[in-house]
Design an enzyme around this catalytic site. Structure first.
Site: not given
Length: 261
Positions: A78, A224
């Site tokens: 992400d 992430h």
């Protein structure tokens, strides 16, 4: 098998809300506020849970694992693109791994060459909102929610020529107004089954160990890039090493679609 499932009835939650409040009114009328007030508060708890719990399906379908018995997982990354993107792509290539990058629209617009490079190397690209309003995404109204989803979709399609098929809610919180734009843009929501809080934790071994405990066939792993601690690339490299040692491969959901259950 059907993996990609956009919402079909995005407004059904209204019926649930109306029915629950009619029941509350009847209880209040019959027993007074001493029972009616707690009943009203209790009637709102499912909607709060549905918004704050990332795996909730109250407001529409959410994929929480891939339907496979093979020893493989779906890596999802992400918050990009970022300064880490090229390094992550190299690490993934080195391990023969594939991932889906859930990108933020305004960040993609600022660095379109990274978006195209992700696609060129055969990875998936998902919608992660236009501006990533992490503090308030859960509370956005219908107009702003649609703008966040549509804005990112338009930007990513404009860069790659292909519309994303998957959406990841910001911080995983999907309120009742998420489902309608997902249906309209053919997006399915992806949740996760394993995370190590790598966006805030800089302890690589700790992050990997936390994720490792939840690894199983079909697990969706939340990762992430661009974390402030600057160790995102190292963390994902360490996770891939641990996965390979345990015999786990990576797979994208589109690789499983159309295969027998």
């Amino acid at each position: 098998m059907q993996i990609h499932r956009p919402p079909r009835h995005p407004h059904v939650w209204w019926a649930l809300l109306v029915v629950s409040q009619l029941i509350v009114i009847a209880i209040w009328w019959r027993y007074g506020w001493r029972i009616g007030l707690p009943a009203m508060l209790a009637s709102h708890l499912p909607f709060v849970w549905g918004t704050l719990w990332p795996q909730s399906r109250l407001f529409g379908p959410a994929l929480i694992r891939l339907p496979t018995d093979e020893r493989c997982v779906w890596l999802t990354i992400d918050d990009g693109p970022s300064d880490d993107t090229l390094g992550l792509l190299d690490v993934l290539d080195a391990h023969g791994a594939k991932a889906t990058f859930f990108l933020v629209g305004e960040r993609a617009a600022a660095r379109p060459e990274l978006v195209r490079e992700i696609a060129r190397r055969g990875h998936g690209i998902g919608n992660h909102s236009a501006t990533h309003p992490s503090a308030w995404f859960w509370a956005l109204g219908p107009r702003r929610m649609r703008a966040e989803i549509q804005g990112c979709q338009t930007i990513l399609q404009g860069i790659t020529g292909t519309a994303p098929r998957w959406f990841r809610a910001v911080v995983g919180m999907a309120n009742p107004f998420v489902a309608a734009p997902l249906r309209d843009f053919g997006l399915a929501r992806a949740a996760w089954g394993a995370r190590g809080f790598d966006a805030v934790r800089h302890d690589i071994e700790g992050v990997v160990a936390t994720i490792e405990r939840d690894l199983a066939p079909g697990t969706i792993v939340l990762l992430h890039e661009g974390a402030r601690h600057g160790r995102s690339v190292e963390t994902i490299a360490a996770l891939l090493q641990r996965m390979q040692a345990q015999g786990y491969a990576t797979v994208l959901p589109e690789d499983l679609e159309g295969s027998p259950v």
